[in-house]
Design a protein around this motif. Structure first.
Motif, PDB file in Angstrom:
ATOM      1  N   LYS A 115      15.254   9.609   7.474  1.00  0.00           N
ATOM      2  CA  LYS A 115      14.348   9.070   8.496  1.00  0.00           C
ATOM      3  C   LYS A 115      12.954   8.863   7.954  1.00  0.00           C
ATOM      4  N   GLU A 116      12.838   8.967   6.688  1.00  0.00           N
ATOM      5  CA  GLU A 116      11.559   8.795   6.011  1.00  0.00           C
ATOM      6  C   GLU A 116      11.050   7.363   6.193  1.00  0.00           C
ATOM      7  N   MET A 117       9.756   7.227   6.502  1.00  0.00           N
ATOM      8  CA  MET A 117       9.175   5.890   6.575  1.00  0.00           C
ATOM      9  C   MET A 117       8.643   5.519   5.197  1.00  0.00           C
ATOM     10  N   THR A 118       8.745   4.270   4.895  1.00  0.00           N
ATOM     11  CA  THR A 118       8.320   3.870   3.563  1.00  0.00           C
ATOM     12  C   THR A 118       7.574   2.554   3.574  1.00  0.00           C
ATOM     13  N   ARG A 119       6.729   2.374   2.605  1.00  0.00           N
ATOM     14  CA  ARG A 119       6.023   1.115   2.451  1.00  0.00           C
ATOM     15  C   ARG A 119       6.481   0.432   1.164  1.00  0.00           C
ATOM     16  N   SER A 120       7.441   1.029   0.529  1.00  0.00           N
ATOM     17  CA  SER A 120       7.902   0.484  -0.742  1.00  0.00           C
ATOM     18  C   SER A 120       8.702  -0.791  -0.507  1.00  0.00           C
ATOM     19  N   LYS A 121       8.651  -1.688  -1.444  1.00  0.00           N
ATOM     20  CA  LYS A 121       9.340  -2.959  -1.275  1.00  0.00           C
ATOM     21  C   LYS A 121      10.850  -2.793  -1.340  1.00  0.00           C
ATOM     22  N   TYR A 122      11.279  -1.643  -1.741  1.00  0.00           N
ATOM     23  CA  TYR A 122      12.709  -1.396  -1.831  1.00  0.00           C
ATOM     24  C   TYR A 122      13.302  -0.970  -0.489  1.00  0.00           C
TER      25      TYR A 122
END
Ligand SMILES: [Zn+2]
Ligand SMILES: [Zn+2]
Length: 93
Positions: A52-59
């Motif tokens: 459920k981690e939010m991410t800003r990575s393009k992946y």
């Protein structure tokens, strides 16, 4: 007909941006995407199921899973490169 002023309804949203602390920003903002601090930060939930981690990575994966998938991708590319080493076809011209 009167010279009525056009009243723009003041719609506001609550910023859905999830901070690193796991809390929602929740600031009032004019944009459904979030307050102007975070609006431009593209943020998605990690694509790894169960994460459920939010991410800003393009992946689209959190840091932990991005590492995992990048490695996989790398490996895959190597494999493809190997396959490409097979009998060469003469390019048509
Ligand atoms: Zn915000
Ligand atoms: Zn993840």
């Amino acid at each position: 007909m009167g010279g009525e002023k056009k009243v723009t309804p003041w719609n506001f949203y609550y910023c859905p941006y999830i901070l690193r602390t796991g809390e929602v920003c929740n600031q009032r903002c004019y944009n459904p995407k979030g307050c102007k601090v975070y609006r431009d930060s593209r943020q998605v939930a990690c694509k790894e199921s169960g994460c459920k981690e939010m991410t800003r990575s393009k992946y689209d994966y959190c840091d932990t899973h991005a590492k995992k998938h990048r490695l996989k991708e790398h490996y895959h590319q190597k494999k493809l490169a190997k396959q490409a080493d097979g009998p060469k076809e003469i390019p048509l011209k």
